[in-house]
Design a protein around this motif. Sequence first.
Motif, PDB file in Angstrom:
ATOM      1  N   VAL A  77       8.895  45.871   6.886  1.00 43.82           N
ATOM      2  CA  VAL A  77       9.307  47.120   6.251  1.00 43.82           C
ATOM      3  C   VAL A  77       8.439  47.295   5.010  1.00 43.82           C
ATOM      4  O   VAL A  77       8.418  46.436   4.126  1.00 43.82           O
ATOM      5  N   GLU A  78       7.688  48.394   4.961  1.00 46.68           N
ATOM      6  CA  GLU A  78       6.750  48.636   3.870  1.00 46.68           C
ATOM      7  C   GLU A  78       7.493  48.835   2.544  1.00 46.68           C
ATOM      8  O   GLU A  78       8.499  49.543   2.486  1.00 46.68           O
ATOM      9  N   SER A 125       9.079  52.374   0.868  1.00 46.48           N
ATOM     10  CA  SER A 125       9.141  53.417   1.891  1.00 46.48           C
ATOM     11  C   SER A 125      10.560  53.738   2.344  1.00 46.48           C
ATOM     12  O   SER A 125      10.770  54.706   3.063  1.00 46.48           O
ATOM     13  N   LEU A 126      11.535  52.978   1.935  1.00 39.23           N
ATOM     14  CA  LEU A 126      12.909  53.141   2.408  1.00 39.23           C
ATOM     15  C   LEU A 126      13.601  54.295   1.699  1.00 39.23           C
ATOM     16  O   LEU A 126      13.672  54.330   0.472  1.00 39.23           O
ATOM     17  N   PHE A 132      12.045  54.818   7.000  1.00 35.83           N
ATOM     18  CA  PHE A 132      11.214  53.789   6.381  1.00 35.83           C
ATOM     19  C   PHE A 132       9.932  53.667   7.197  1.00 35.83           C
ATOM     20  O   PHE A 132       9.812  54.278   8.265  1.00 35.83           O
ATOM     21  N   LYS A 133       8.992  52.911   6.689  1.00 37.24           N
ATOM     22  CA  LYS A 133       7.742  52.672   7.404  1.00 37.24           C
ATOM     23  C   LYS A 133       7.667  51.205   7.799  1.00 37.24           C
ATOM     24  O   LYS A 133       8.013  50.330   7.014  1.00 37.24           O
ATOM     25  N   VAL A 134       7.195  50.970   9.018  1.00 34.54           N
ATOM     26  CA  VAL A 134       6.947  49.617   9.505  1.00 34.54           C
ATOM     27  C   VAL A 134       5.438  49.420   9.507  1.00 34.54           C
ATOM     28  O   VAL A 134       4.691  50.273   9.993  1.00 34.54           O
ATOM     29  N   SER A 179       0.596  51.709   9.485  1.00 40.41           N
ATOM     30  CA  SER A 179       2.055  51.820   9.408  1.00 40.41           C
ATOM     31  C   SER A 179       2.509  53.058  10.150  1.00 40.41           C
ATOM     32  O   SER A 179       1.738  53.999  10.358  1.00 40.41           O
ATOM     33  N   PHE A 228      18.712  43.789   6.349  1.00 38.71           N
ATOM     34  CA  PHE A 228      17.607  44.735   6.367  1.00 38.71           C
ATOM     35  C   PHE A 228      17.232  45.126   4.938  1.00 38.71           C
ATOM     36  O   PHE A 228      18.076  45.531   4.146  1.00 38.71           O
ATOM     37  N   GLU A 281      13.361  46.046   2.260  1.00 35.62           N
ATOM     38  CA  GLU A 281      11.914  46.206   2.182  1.00 35.62           C
ATOM     39  C   GLU A 281      11.223  44.855   2.081  1.00 35.62           C
ATOM     40  O   GLU A 281      11.730  43.933   1.462  1.00 35.62           O
ATOM     41  N   VAL A 301      11.205  43.223  10.752  1.00 38.72           N
ATOM     42  CA  VAL A 301      12.149  44.076  11.455  1.00 38.72           C
ATOM     43  C   VAL A 301      11.609  44.374  12.850  1.00 38.72           C
ATOM     44  O   VAL A 301      10.394  44.391  13.062  1.00 38.72           O
ATOM     45  N   ALA A 315      17.207  43.017  12.323  1.00 40.08           N
ATOM     46  CA  ALA A 315      16.610  42.384  11.146  1.00 40.08           C
ATOM     47  C   ALA A 315      16.610  40.876  11.374  1.00 40.08           C
ATOM     48  O   ALA A 315      17.404  40.344  12.152  1.00 40.08           O
TER      49      ALA A 315
END
Length: 151
Positions: free
Chosen positions: A59-60, A63-64, A74-76, A82, A95, A97, A101, A120
């Motif tokens: 999880v970046e 980004s959440l 969010f971004k993975v 990403s 879960f 940042e 994930v 997670a």
Amino acid sequence: MTRKGRRLAMIGAAGVVLASAVGLVLYSLGGTMSYFAAPSDIVGKAFQPGQRWRLGGLVEQGSLTHDGASEIAFKVTDTNKSIKVIYSGIVPDLFREGQGVVAEGVVDASGVFQADTLLAKHDEKYMPKEVADALKAQGHWQEGSDYGKKP
């Protein structure tokens, strides 16, 4: 019909029944399979609409965002590329940042991953094997780390 002819007919019929059974099993499994991919595998690539994916990565940081009562975005990332993920539902307790994930779902026409399942990691030392392998392939693996090992 001779004995040999009947035997050949019986073997042929059994082969047709067996091939049909294998074909039906493969057809029914085709709709439920989800392929594992890292963000680098999905971003910018052509894909079949509605195809299920299992997206894994980290999880970046930063980004959440919470978009309502039960929807999060969010971004993975795999530290190379990403992809934005939108998930509606109950978020796992672990879960956050910067952690590993795995999200299951489909990529929509705009390139956003619509997740319907979110997994997670279960403690600070474990990362799903597929995610660890993807990080190794990207060259972001620190040898000797505890990722991928269950305590």
